[in-house]
Design a protein around this motif. Structure first.
Motif, PDB file in Angstrom:
ATOM      1  N   GLU A   1       0.836  -1.207   0.000  1.00  0.00           N
ATOM      2  CA  GLU A   1       0.000   0.000   0.000  1.00  0.00           C
ATOM      3  C   GLU A   1       0.865   1.248   0.000  1.00  0.00           C
ATOM      4  OE1 GLU A   1      -0.513  -2.494   2.231  1.00  0.00           O
ATOM      5  OE2 GLU A   1      -2.257  -3.372   1.247  1.00  0.00           O
ATOM      6  N   LEU A   2       1.956   1.203   0.762  1.00  0.00           N
ATOM      7  CA  LEU A   2       2.833   2.367   0.839  1.00  0.00           C
ATOM      8  C   LEU A   2       3.509   2.622  -0.503  1.00  0.00           C
ATOM      9  CD1 LEU A   2       3.915   4.571   2.637  1.00  0.00           C
ATOM     10  CD2 LEU A   2       5.711   3.035   3.411  1.00  0.00           C
ATOM     11  N   VAL A   3       3.973   1.527  -1.158  1.00  0.00           N
ATOM     12  CA  VAL A   3       4.604   1.657  -2.471  1.00  0.00           C
ATOM     13  C   VAL A   3       3.605   2.236  -3.461  1.00  0.00           C
ATOM     14  CG1 VAL A   3       5.633   0.393  -4.387  1.00  0.00           C
ATOM     15  CG2 VAL A   3       6.220  -0.234  -2.062  1.00  0.00           C
ATOM     16  N   ALA A   4       2.375   1.708  -3.430  1.00  0.00           N
ATOM     17  CA  ALA A   4       1.356   2.160  -4.378  1.00  0.00           C
ATOM     18  C   ALA A   4       1.011   3.626  -4.137  1.00  0.00           C
ATOM     19  CB  ALA A   4       0.108   1.294  -4.259  1.00  0.00           C
ATOM     20  N   ALA A   5       0.861   4.005  -2.844  1.00  0.00           N
ATOM     21  CA  ALA A   5       0.470   5.383  -2.536  1.00  0.00           C
ATOM     22  C   ALA A   5       1.568   6.367  -2.901  1.00  0.00           C
ATOM     23  CB  ALA A   5       0.130   5.509  -1.058  1.00  0.00           C
ATOM     24  N   SER A   6       2.827   5.979  -2.705  1.00  0.00           N
ATOM     25  CA  SER A   6       3.925   6.905  -2.961  1.00  0.00           C
ATOM     26  C   SER A   6       4.272   6.985  -4.446  1.00  0.00           C
ATOM     27  CB  SER A   6       5.160   6.491  -2.160  1.00  0.00           C
ATOM     28  OG  SER A   6       5.539   5.175  -2.507  1.00  0.00           O
ATOM     29  N   ALA A   7       3.766   6.038  -5.238  1.00  0.00           N
ATOM     30  CA  ALA A   7       4.135   6.027  -6.658  1.00  0.00           C
ATOM     31  C   ALA A   7       3.675   7.295  -7.364  1.00  0.00           C
ATOM     32  CB  ALA A   7       3.540   4.799  -7.340  1.00  0.00           C
ATOM     33  N   THR A   8       2.419   7.716  -7.101  1.00  0.00           N
ATOM     34  CA  THR A   8       1.881   8.879  -7.808  1.00  0.00           C
ATOM     35  C   THR A   8       2.693  10.149  -7.557  1.00  0.00           C
ATOM     36  OG1 THR A   8      -0.308   7.908  -7.748  1.00  0.00           O
ATOM     37  CG2 THR A   8      -0.189  10.252  -8.184  1.00  0.00           C
ATOM     38  N   PRO A   9       2.919  10.559  -6.276  1.00  0.00           N
ATOM     39  CA  PRO A   9       3.713  11.784  -6.079  1.00  0.00           C
ATOM     40  C   PRO A   9       5.125  11.668  -6.640  1.00  0.00           C
ATOM     41  CG  PRO A   9       3.294  10.702  -3.984  1.00  0.00           C
ATOM     42  CD  PRO A   9       2.456  10.018  -4.984  1.00  0.00           C
TER      43      PRO A   9
ATOM     44  N   GLU B   1      -0.804  19.556  -4.162  1.00  0.00           N
ATOM     45  CA  GLU B   1      -1.668  19.095  -3.054  1.00  0.00           C
ATOM     46  C   GLU B   1      -1.054  17.897  -2.361  1.00  0.00           C
ATOM     47  OE1 GLU B   1      -5.382  18.223  -4.922  1.00  0.00           O
ATOM     48  OE2 GLU B   1      -5.697  20.306  -5.532  1.00  0.00           O
ATOM     49  N   GLN B   2      -0.574  16.912  -3.174  1.00  0.00           N
ATOM     50  CA  GLN B   2      -0.017  15.696  -2.567  1.00  0.00           C
ATOM     51  C   GLN B   2       1.252  16.019  -1.792  1.00  0.00           C
ATOM     52  OE1 GLN B   2       0.225  12.057  -4.667  1.00  0.00           O
ATOM     53  NE2 GLN B   2      -1.979  12.032  -4.909  1.00  0.00           N
ATOM     54  N   ARG B   3       2.026  16.992  -2.279  1.00  0.00           N
ATOM     55  CA  ARG B   3       3.263  17.374  -1.601  1.00  0.00           C
ATOM     56  C   ARG B   3       2.953  17.858  -0.191  1.00  0.00           C
ATOM     57  NH1 ARG B   3       8.645  20.197  -2.421  1.00  0.00           N
ATOM     58  NH2 ARG B   3       8.166  22.000  -1.126  1.00  0.00           N
ATOM     59  N   SER B   4       1.954  18.744  -0.080  1.00  0.00           N
ATOM     60  CA  SER B   4       1.625  19.258   1.254  1.00  0.00           C
ATOM     61  C   SER B   4       1.044  18.145   2.131  1.00  0.00           C
ATOM     62  CB  SER B   4       0.674  20.454   1.168  1.00  0.00           C
ATOM     63  OG  SER B   4      -0.460  20.104   0.422  1.00  0.00           O
ATOM     64  N   ASP B   5       0.278  17.208   1.537  1.00  0.00           N
ATOM     65  CA  ASP B   5      -0.270  16.089   2.331  1.00  0.00           C
ATOM     66  C   ASP B   5       0.859  15.234   2.886  1.00  0.00           C
ATOM     67  OD1 ASP B   5      -3.140  15.449   0.141  1.00  0.00           O
ATOM     68  OD2 ASP B   5      -2.781  16.920   1.739  1.00  0.00           O
ATOM     69  N   TRP B   6       1.802  14.879   2.009  1.00  0.00           N
ATOM     70  CA  TRP B   6       2.905  14.007   2.445  1.00  0.00           C
ATOM     71  C   TRP B   6       3.784  14.703   3.481  1.00  0.00           C
ATOM     72  CZ3 TRP B   6       4.276   8.945   1.647  1.00  0.00           C
ATOM     73  CH2 TRP B   6       3.482   8.218   0.748  1.00  0.00           C
ATOM     74  N   LEU B   7       4.048  15.998   3.288  1.00  0.00           N
ATOM     75  CA  LEU B   7       4.879  16.720   4.256  1.00  0.00           C
ATOM     76  C   LEU B   7       4.181  16.779   5.611  1.00  0.00           C
ATOM     77  CD1 LEU B   7       6.358  19.584   2.043  1.00  0.00           C
ATOM     78  CD2 LEU B   7       7.588  17.696   3.111  1.00  0.00           C
ATOM     79  N   LEU B   8       2.854  16.904   5.585  1.00  0.00           N
ATOM     80  CA  LEU B   8       2.077  16.911   6.829  1.00  0.00           C
ATOM     81  C   LEU B   8       2.205  15.569   7.556  1.00  0.00           C
ATOM     82  CD1 LEU B   8      -0.001  18.218   8.718  1.00  0.00           C
ATOM     83  CD2 LEU B   8      -1.787  17.365   7.217  1.00  0.00           C
ATOM     84  N   VAL B   9       2.047  14.475   6.797  1.00  0.00           N
ATOM     85  CA  VAL B   9       2.167  13.127   7.384  1.00  0.00           C
ATOM     86  C   VAL B   9       3.568  12.949   7.967  1.00  0.00           C
ATOM     87  CG1 VAL B   9       2.245  10.666   6.810  1.00  0.00           C
ATOM     88  CG2 VAL B   9       0.431  12.093   5.890  1.00  0.00           C
ATOM     89  N   TYR B  10       4.560  13.349   7.158  1.00  0.00           N
ATOM     90  CA  TYR B  10       5.960  13.190   7.562  1.00  0.00           C
ATOM     91  C   TYR B  10       6.263  13.973   8.842  1.00  0.00           C
ATOM     92  CZ  TYR B  10      11.030  14.056   7.356  1.00  0.00           C
ATOM     93  OH  TYR B  10      12.354  14.196   7.661  1.00  0.00           O
TER      94      TYR B  10
END
Lengths: 113, 236
Positions: free
Chosen positions: A6-14, A90-99
């Motif tokens: 799931e992590l590989v799949a989710a990170s593929a798009t960004p 949008e995805q960049r800010s989402d991932w940075l928030l999670v991180y």
């Protein structure tokens, strides 16, 4: 231990959108870049990349075109579109928030009982 | 002797057998495979080793096909409908040819002086022989493995599709417009006594009955044998 699917799949798009944001590229070069940037840790199975690329193309985030190299090899190149750049932001800010949230959680001292 | 192009062709054929891929998908994957092989050859791997590693890096064939199937759902349904329709068309064409050839042979026999039951038996025999011959030929071609890929290539382009659609229409028109000279029922009725006609009609009916059962059984057996299996058919 292999990363969760799931992590590989989710990170593929960004990842793909970020690589294409720098410039147009083709499948093999994209995978090579991911491999190099992750120091060989992220080994995508090559066949899985293309369904993701086609899905992004269908959603209107990227577009493809065929280009023939000097050696006569035909390659399918991909280019990011305006909509794709928007989604990447949008995805960049989402991932940075999670991180940043995870980092804050892990900085806390563990409870030793 | 390791032949790279031959191995890549076999790999392509194994992909084409799965319904999930479009032609362009396979082209893209092949281009990727070749680049990976070139890159690995530069790193001092032999051609055979490069091919094996590159093929392995593409990933598990089942999992990759599943992913492609998720983004090409309409392709699977249209692909299956296509095969159903091609099968029906092929059966129709075969039926028309069988009747045509048997009618021609019967006409020749009639012109040579044969009559009655001989003609009926001849007609049924010709049909069975012709049908068996065609099925045997198709079986041989299927075993060689070339028939499905050639057929797919044939129907991928516009010319092939035009031929496929127009041939049953043309054969049907030929059959209807140009009457095939054959001893029709009315002609036969005028040439025989009622008892002879009676025997001929019964023999004809029984032969047709058995012929149809054999035809149905053959198609049923073919249907079972040609069912796609779930195991991977790639030969290493």
């Amino acid at each position: 231990m292999a990363m969760s699917k799931e992590l590989v799949a989710a990170s593929a798009t960004p990842m793909i959108l970020s690589i294409l944001n720098v410039g147009e590229n083709y499948g093999y070069a994209i995978i090579k870049q991911v491999r190099e940037l992750s120091g060989g840790q992220m080994q995508w199975s090559d066949g899985m990349l293309y369904p993701v690329l086609h899905r992004l193309e269908r959603k209107g985030l990227i577009e493809s075109f065929i280009r023939t190299s000097e050696t006569g090899r035909k390659r399918k190149y991909y280019k990011i579109k305006k909509e794709g750049a928007k989604v990447l932001k949008e995805q960049r800010s989402d991932w940075l928030l999670v991180y940043s949230t995870l980092l804050r959680l892990w900085e806390k001292k563990p409870c030793l009982t | 002797m390791f032949d790279l192009n031959d191995q890549i062709n076999k790999w392509r054929i194994s992909l084409e057998q799965k319904e999930a891929y479009r032609g362009t998908d396979i082209d893209e994957l092949e281009s990727h495979l070749r680049e990976e092989i070139e890159h690995l050859s530069e790193m001092k791997l032999s051609q055979e080793e490069s091919f094996l590693v590159a093929r392995h890096r593409i990933g598990d064939p089942g999992a990759v096909a599943d992913e492609f199937a998720k983004i090409n759902p309409h392709r699977i349904i249209t692909g299956r409908l296509f095969w159903m329709v091609s099968g029906l068309l092929a059966a129709l064409m075969l039926f028309i040819c069988t009747i045509g050839i048997s009618a021609i042979c019967v006409t020749i026999a009639f012109a040579c002086g044969f009559k009655g039951q001989v003609l009926v038996v001849l007609s049924a025999t010709i049909k069975v022989l012709f049908l068996s011959g065609v099925l045997f030929f198709l079986y041989k071609a299927y075993k060689r493995g070339t028939i499905t890929t050639r057929f797919r290539c044939f129907t991928c382009n516009l010319k092939g599709r035009i031929i496929l659609i127009s041939s049953p229409i043309i054969s049907f028109l030929i059959l209807q417009i140009i009457p095939i000279p054959t001893p029709s029922a009315s002609v036969m009725a005028s040439m025989y006594t009622p008892q002879e006609l009676h025997i001929v009609a019964i023999t004809s009916a029984w032969l047709h009955f058995f012929w149809r059962i054999v035809l149905f059984l053959t198609l049923a057996i073919l249907f079972v044998r040609l069912r796609p299996t779930t195991t991977d058919q790639v030969e290493a």
